[in-house]
Design a protein around this motif. Sequence first.
Motif, PDB file in Angstrom:
ATOM      1  N   ASP A 147       0.464  -1.313  -0.180  1.00 47.62           N
ATOM      2  CA  ASP A 147      -0.223  -0.176   0.018  1.00 47.62           C
ATOM      3  C   ASP A 147       0.233   1.142  -0.074  1.00 47.62           C
ATOM      4  OD1 ASP A 147      -2.491  -1.110   0.066  1.00 47.62           O
ATOM      5  OD2 ASP A 147      -2.878  -1.397   2.246  1.00 47.62           O
ATOM      6  N   ALA A 149       3.621   3.663  -1.592  1.00 48.66           N
ATOM      7  CA  ALA A 149       4.703   3.397  -3.193  1.00 48.66           C
ATOM      8  C   ALA A 149       5.741   4.189  -2.783  1.00 48.66           C
ATOM      9  CB  ALA A 149       3.930   5.217  -3.353  1.00 48.66           C
ATOM     10  N   ARG A 152       6.989   0.208  -3.157  1.00 52.38           N
ATOM     11  CA  ARG A 152       6.215  -0.147  -4.530  1.00 52.38           C
ATOM     12  C   ARG A 152       7.274   0.553  -5.601  1.00 52.38           C
ATOM     13  NH1 ARG A 152       1.008   1.276  -3.499  1.00 52.38           N
ATOM     14  NH2 ARG A 152       1.004   3.113  -5.020  1.00 52.38           N
ATOM     15  N   TYR A 180       1.099  -4.417 -14.085  1.00 54.80           N
ATOM     16  CA  TYR A 180       1.004  -3.969 -12.925  1.00 54.80           C
ATOM     17  C   TYR A 180       0.257  -2.739 -13.533  1.00 54.80           C
ATOM     18  CZ  TYR A 180       2.514  -0.329  -9.330  1.00 54.80           C
ATOM     19  OH  TYR A 180       1.954   0.556  -8.085  1.00 54.80           O
ATOM     20  N   TYR A 185      -6.027   1.763 -12.113  1.00 54.68           N
ATOM     21  CA  TYR A 185      -6.112   3.225 -11.922  1.00 54.68           C
ATOM     22  C   TYR A 185      -6.908   4.575 -12.363  1.00 54.68           C
ATOM     23  CZ  TYR A 185      -3.099   7.122 -12.099  1.00 54.68           C
ATOM     24  OH  TYR A 185      -2.751   8.967 -11.911  1.00 54.68           O
ATOM     25  N   LEU A 196      -4.870   1.605  -4.638  1.00 56.01           N
ATOM     26  CA  LEU A 196      -4.018   1.467  -5.448  1.00 56.01           C
ATOM     27  C   LEU A 196      -2.955   0.003  -5.386  1.00 56.01           C
ATOM     28  CD1 LEU A 196      -3.849   5.170  -5.979  1.00 56.01           C
ATOM     29  CD2 LEU A 196      -4.768   4.078  -7.083  1.00 56.01           C
ATOM     30  N   GLY A 197      -2.023  -0.136  -6.657  1.00 58.99           N
ATOM     31  CA  GLY A 197      -0.890  -0.745  -6.528  1.00 58.99           C
ATOM     32  C   GLY A 197      -2.238  -2.360  -7.718  1.00 58.99           C
ATOM     33  N   ASP A 230      -2.918   9.122  -2.513  1.00 54.59           N
ATOM     34  CA  ASP A 230      -2.496   8.435  -3.302  1.00 54.59           C
ATOM     35  C   ASP A 230      -2.360   8.037  -4.549  1.00 54.59           C
ATOM     36  OD1 ASP A 230      -3.348   6.900  -0.343  1.00 54.59           O
ATOM     37  OD2 ASP A 230      -5.110   6.352  -0.730  1.00 54.59           O
ATOM     38  N   GLN A 233       0.377   9.742  -5.904  1.00 48.73           N
ATOM     39  CA  GLN A 233       1.588   9.091  -5.718  1.00 48.73           C
ATOM     40  C   GLN A 233       1.285   7.588  -6.631  1.00 48.73           C
ATOM     41  OE1 GLN A 233       2.474   7.247  -1.418  1.00 48.73           O
ATOM     42  NE2 GLN A 233       1.640   9.455  -0.824  1.00 48.73           N
ATOM     43  N   GLU A 234       0.368   7.033  -6.553  1.00 50.02           N
ATOM     44  CA  GLU A 234       0.436   6.152  -8.060  1.00 50.02           C
ATOM     45  C   GLU A 234       0.808   6.443  -8.909  1.00 50.02           C
ATOM     46  OE1 GLU A 234      -0.563   1.987  -9.505  1.00 50.02           O
ATOM     47  OE2 GLU A 234       0.325   2.585  -7.407  1.00 50.02           O
ATOM     48  N   ARG A 238       3.884   4.719 -11.367  1.00 43.49           N
ATOM     49  CA  ARG A 238       3.383   4.339 -13.026  1.00 43.49           C
ATOM     50  C   ARG A 238       4.395   5.166 -13.115  1.00 43.49           C
ATOM     51  NH1 ARG A 238      -1.700   1.758 -15.164  1.00 43.49           N
ATOM     52  NH2 ARG A 238      -2.353   1.299 -12.643  1.00 43.49           N
TER      53      ARG A 238
END
Length: 492
Positions: A147, A149, A152, A180, A185, A196-197, A230, A233-234, A238
């Motif tokens: 969870d 960032a 990840r 991924y 998204y 996210l994720g 979030d 950050q995602e 990406r």
Amino acid sequence: MTGLGDSIQAPTAAARELAEPPPRPALRPIPRWVIAAGVPAMMAVAAGAAWLLLGRGVTRDQLDALRTAGALGIGFGGAVGLWLAVRRQRSTELDLLQKYEAHELAVRVAEQNQAATDRAAAHAEHDARERRLTELYLKAVEQLGSDKAAVRHGGLYALERVAQNNPDQRQTIVDVVCAYLRAPYTPPGMPTGRKLGVRRPLPASPVTRAAPARSARSAPPAPAWSRDDDARQEREVRLTAQRLLTRHLRSGDENHPVATFWDGISLDLTGATLIDFDLQHCRVDDGRFAGTRFTGETTFDRAKFARDAGFAGASFTGHAWFAGTRFAGDTRFDGARFTEYTMFRKAKFAGHAGFAKAEFAEDADFEDTEFAGETRFDDVKFDADTNFTRAKFTAETWYDRARFAGEADFGAAEFARSVGFDDARFDDDAWFSGSKFAGFTRFDNARFAGDTDFAGVRFAGETRFTRTEFAADSPAEVSRYLGTAEPQARRP
């Protein structure tokens, strides 16, 4: 480990076989009867000769005969001595040969044992390396499901490091990164129903289905600002994943090759959401982008697809650049939507090129583009200006039911085979000046609402304008360019 034990025991069995040297010639000893009989016989002969000489007188001739016989006996004895010397030499050589063979056998056994030890060590090292690789891979994939960032990000860099050091794992790593990016998204500012994720909610078990929903109601929803944070950050994660892919798909040139280039990589980004995707100068085997949503500016300039490329149903919400792109296999843009300016200038399509039912909301530029395979623009909507100046179509080309809402420029275009504009609609001016039509050409039921320019057009094959609609005075102008009678046409 069973195979490893077998490989260790094999040299021992071979060593046992080598321990039995091949048969070598044996040196037989002198029989005892030869010595037992030969020595007394020689002594008897010597005693008889002495008796004859000393016991009675001998003549001169008899003495010469005895002297000759003695010489022969001495020669015989010398031959026997020489033969015995040769036997001793042969025995010595055989002993040395046996010692040499024993030494060589020991050396071979030692070498085989060392080889077995080396193989065992190599197997152990390989197994250890595979275990480390598996552990790194599993840990990195687990990090991608975090969870956080930052975690990840770390998972992506760990996968990149594994792929760079293990070429045989690169396609697998790329597939994981693509998976991924294919995960749902939602960009910042839009509502989202899940975290996210890459993790997705597990299907409900009988226990959870039977349980009341009060636990879900008791947890308050996350505030909007938290969801947007979030999402931002995602977005950075990406972008890192996209850069990981594109960084390793650029080979450089012959004079400046790139050491980090991964050759023979295919991309499967079907249905993914990509942000400012930049694949320019990249080399890809297969590219699957069906249903992909390209947000922001998308760049494929001078990219090379070694095999097929699929963009069916893809959407481009920003500028789309395909200048100089090389498509070696079949290419599909069927049903794709381009909302901003789109450029395919000097692109090359070696295989089938499909744009059926595609939509271009802004200007579309295909100037100097080459289409070597069958090309289909059936039911395409060009809502703005369209430029096919000096485009080359080597195979059959179809624009049936295509709609050109803005100006359409086909000046100096070349159609080597059949081309069809049946039921096409040109709502603004259309230019075909200097174009070449080598095959069967059809404009049946086409409609030209604006000015139409066919100056210098060459029709080498059969040409039809059945029920074609032209603007005022256009039919006569077209007939003059065609060098025929006025085509069958009616005014709109």
